[in-house]
Motif scaffolding. Structure first.
Motif, short mmCIF file in Angstrom:
data_model
loop_
_atom_site.label_atom_id
_atom_site.label_comp_id
_atom_site.label_asym_id
_atom_site.label_seq_id
_atom_site.Cartn_x
_atom_site.Cartn_y
_atom_site.Cartn_z
N TYR A 1 26.03 38.03 44.87
CA TYR A 1 26.30 38.92 45.99
C TYR A 1 25.92 40.34 45.62
O TYR A 1 25.81 40.68 44.45
N THR A 2 25.66 41.15 46.65
CA THR A 2 25.18 42.50 46.35
C THR A 2 26.30 43.51 46.52
O THR A 2 27.18 43.37 47.37
N LEU A 3 26.25 44.52 45.69
CA LEU A 3 27.17 45.65 45.80
C LEU A 3 26.33 46.91 45.77
O LEU A 3 25.23 46.90 45.22
N PRO B 1 30.69 34.07 40.01
CA PRO B 1 32.02 33.89 39.40
C PRO B 1 32.70 35.20 39.02
O PRO B 1 33.93 35.25 38.90
N VAL B 2 31.90 36.26 38.87
CA VAL B 2 32.49 37.53 38.46
C VAL B 2 32.96 38.29 39.70
O VAL B 2 32.20 38.51 40.63
N LYS B 3 34.25 38.66 39.69
CA LYS B 3 34.77 39.44 40.81
C LYS B 3 35.04 40.86 40.32
O LYS B 3 35.47 41.06 39.18
N ILE B 4 34.77 41.81 41.19
CA ILE B 4 34.93 43.21 40.79
C ILE B 4 35.94 43.88 41.71
O ILE B 4 35.87 43.76 42.93
N GLN B 5 36.91 44.57 41.11
CA GLN B 5 37.95 45.24 41.88
C GLN B 5 37.36 46.43 42.63
O GLN B 5 36.36 47.01 42.22
N GLU B 6 38.04 46.81 43.71
CA GLU B 6 37.47 47.91 44.49
C GLU B 6 37.64 49.26 43.80
O GLU B 6 36.96 50.21 44.16
N ASP B 7 38.51 49.33 42.81
CA ASP B 7 38.61 50.60 42.09
C ASP B 7 37.90 50.57 40.73
O ASP B 7 38.20 51.35 39.85
N GLY C 1 30.80 40.73 49.13
CA GLY C 1 29.37 41.01 49.19
C GLY C 1 29.08 42.17 50.12
O GLY C 1 29.68 42.27 51.19
N GLY C 2 28.18 43.08 49.72
CA GLY C 2 27.87 44.24 50.54
C GLY C 2 28.84 45.39 50.34
O GLY C 2 28.68 46.44 50.94
N GLY C 3 29.85 45.18 49.51
CA GLY C 3 30.84 46.23 49.27
C GLY C 3 30.27 47.37 48.46
O GLY C 3 29.15 47.32 47.96
N LYS C 4 31.07 48.42 48.38
CA LYS C 4 30.58 49.62 47.70
C LYS C 4 31.55 50.01 46.58
O LYS C 4 32.76 50.06 46.79
N ILE C 5 30.99 50.25 45.41
CA ILE C 5 31.80 50.74 44.31
C ILE C 5 31.90 52.25 44.48
O ILE C 5 30.89 52.96 44.46
N ARG C 6 33.13 52.74 44.68
CA ARG C 6 33.26 54.15 45.03
C ARG C 6 33.18 55.08 43.83
O ARG C 6 32.55 56.11 43.87
N ASP C 7 33.82 54.66 42.75
CA ASP C 7 33.84 55.55 41.58
C ASP C 7 32.61 55.31 40.73
O ASP C 7 32.37 54.19 40.28
N THR C 8 31.83 56.37 40.55
CA THR C 8 30.64 56.21 39.71
C THR C 8 30.55 57.36 38.72
O THR C 8 31.09 58.44 38.94
N GLU C 9 29.86 57.08 37.65
CA GLU C 9 29.58 58.11 36.65
C GLU C 9 28.09 58.16 36.44
O GLU C 9 27.47 57.12 36.19
N SER C 10 27.49 59.32 36.55
CA SER C 10 26.04 59.42 36.41
C SER C 10 25.61 59.26 34.97
O SER C 10 26.43 59.28 34.05
N ALA C 11 24.31 59.13 34.81
CA ALA C 11 23.75 59.05 33.47
C ALA C 11 23.99 60.36 32.75
O ALA C 11 23.97 61.43 33.36
N VAL C 12 24.21 60.28 31.46
CA VAL C 12 24.39 61.49 30.67
C VAL C 12 23.01 62.06 30.36
O VAL C 12 22.13 61.36 29.89
N ASP C 13 22.83 63.31 30.71
CA ASP C 13 21.55 63.96 30.45
C ASP C 13 21.66 64.72 29.14
O ASP C 13 22.30 65.77 29.07
N ILE C 14 21.04 64.18 28.11
CA ILE C 14 21.19 64.77 26.79
C ILE C 14 20.65 66.20 26.77
O ILE C 14 21.24 67.11 26.19
N GLU C 15 19.54 66.40 27.46
CA GLU C 15 18.93 67.72 27.49
C GLU C 15 19.90 68.76 28.08
O GLU C 15 20.04 69.87 27.57
N GLU C 16 20.58 68.33 29.14
CA GLU C 16 21.53 69.23 29.78
C GLU C 16 22.68 69.57 28.84
O GLU C 16 23.11 70.73 28.74
N LEU C 17 23.13 68.54 28.12
CA LEU C 17 24.22 68.78 27.16
C LEU C 17 23.78 69.77 26.11
O LEU C 17 24.51 70.71 25.76
#
Lengths: 265, 149
Positions: free
Chosen positions: B39-41, B88-94, B123-139
């Motif tokens: 299923y897609t998220l 078989p893998v279920k993902i919580q909404e948080d 299926g079709g749900g949205k994961i609300r909490d996300t963390e972007s890629a760490v930009d080493i250059e920015e750090l």
């Protein structure tokens, strides 16, 4: 005063003209082959026989060279990668070099050495013993009998032989890397899928198709045109044609490899 | 009899060749005949850091799916990532989806940290909490210009 220079220029001129004429003949030969490719009837039993000759009989040499190419690659890459602590890239490295470069090139060169030389000799002897002329006299097309089956068989065989070479090589590398040098077996395969990708496998297949055309083109042309130059119509002409065929198709394979590779960098 | 023999051998050769080709395509080239099942998220990120289609989706380091598509959301200029997760893998909404890098120079993948909610994403749900890629250059530039306290 002028005379010796004239001789030199004449030599250069006649050499270049005959070289160009040879290139033109080869081009026409390929063109004819392609034209007849779209003109049935195909000689099915001849195609099967040539697949057997170019494919089945090359299998031993392909498996041997594939296994050892993979093993050597694994050994050398391990030696280099260990210096950077990047042994986890051993599997992808072996797979990538085999699939992109070594597989198609080695396979094509092995098929040239094993099958291509035999093709040239066979067609050359058919030419000097006037069998090809006999086919002509019977108002049949010699291309359909002596050239096209080889062409089709090589185009079918080479990609498959390349795939066999790649798989055997990857497992040869596995043998050395995992069983001998102690890389863990999960690590060897883990990143292969992500790093290799379908486009590299396609590239390998394109290359092997191109090499199939090069090998059969050069080898059939050299055999077909025995006796058309100054070497005459004897055994020596056939031996020269065979040598020429192997040398020029090996060189052309590597040149073609570079050219195709540079398109897909 | 002889000719029959040869045809069988040729057949065997062709089958071996095709099997090797299929093995290479499927096992090494990750070629899919029928598309990945699951299923897609979706998840939106501020920065993907070069996440590619086909990158793995992992929980606790175990692969549970793949990235199907990375597109730009034209309204809020965030990257919209389509994930395919095996059933078989279920993902919580948080749950939290974050883009990580394998090793220092490795390729990007999506890591999902499971949540605690009882509601699972369909299926079709949205994961609300996300963390972007760490930009080493920015750090590094933050460090160099003294923004890091």
């Amino acid at each position: 005063m002028i005379r010796p220079f004239k001789a030199i220029f004449k030599a250069i001129g006649s050499e270049s003209v005959s070289f160009l004429r040879g290139l033109g003949k080869m081009g026409i030969f390929l063109f004819d082959t392609i034209v007849y490719f779209f003109a049935p009837p195909y000689k099915h039993n001849l195609i099967v026989r040539q697949i057997w000759f170019l494919g089945n009989k090359s299998l031993t040499v392909i498996i041997m060279t594939g296994a050892f190419a993979g093993m050597v690659l694994s050994l050398q890459l391990f030696y280099t990668l260990r210096k950077f602590g990047a042994v986890s890239l051993l599997g992808p490295g072996v797979a990538l070099s085999l699939i992109r470069e070594l597989g198609p090139v080695f396979t094509a060169i092995m098929v040239t050495g094993r099958g291509g030389s035999a093709l040239t000799a066979e067609i050359g002897i058919m030419r000097i013993s006037e069998q090809i002329d006999a086919i002509h006299v019977m108002a049949l097309n010699p291309f359909n009998y002596v050239v096209l089956p080889n062409f089709i068989a090589a185009v079918i065989c080479l990609p498959l032989l390349t795939a066999i070479f790649d798989v055997v090589g990857i497992y040869g590398g596995y043998l050395v890397g995992v069983k001998l040098l102690g890389v863990s077996s999960g690590v060897y395969f883990a990143q292969m899928r992500q790093i290799v990708g379908m486009e590299n496998i396609n590239l390998g297949i394109y290359k092997s198709l191109a090499f199939a055309v090069i090998v059969t083109w050069v080898c059939c042309y050299k055999g077909y045109s025995v006796g058309s130059d100054s070497t005459g119509f004897g055994a020596r002409a056939v031996s020269k044609a065979t040598t020429d065929a192997v040398v020029s198709s090996s060189v052309l394979i590597l040149v073609g490899d570079y050219i195709i590779g540079s398109f897909f960098i | 009899m002889k000719k029959f023999d040869m045809e069988v051998m040729v057949g065997i050769f062709l089958v071996i060749g095709l099997v090797c080709l299929a093995y290479l395509s499927v096992k090494v080239g990750s070629f899919q005949f029928v598309g990945e099942s699951g299923y897609t998220l979706t998840a939106e990120f501020d920065k993907t850091g070069g996440l590619k289609t086909g990158a793995p989706v992992e929980i606790a380091g175990v692969e549970i799916g793949r990235v199907k598509e990375v597109t730009l959301d034209n309204k809020n200029y965030r990257a919209k990532v389509l994930l395919i997760v095996r059933p078989p893998v279920k993902i919580q909404e948080d749950a939290i989806a974050s883009i990580k890098t394998k090793g220092l120079l490795g390729e990007k993948y999506v890591q999902i940290s499971p949540g605690a909610s009882a509601n699972m994403l369909a299926g079709g749900g949205k994961i609300r909490d996300t963390e972007s890629a760490v930009d080493i250059e920015e750090l590094i530039s933050k460090y160099a210009f003294g923004e890091v306290k």
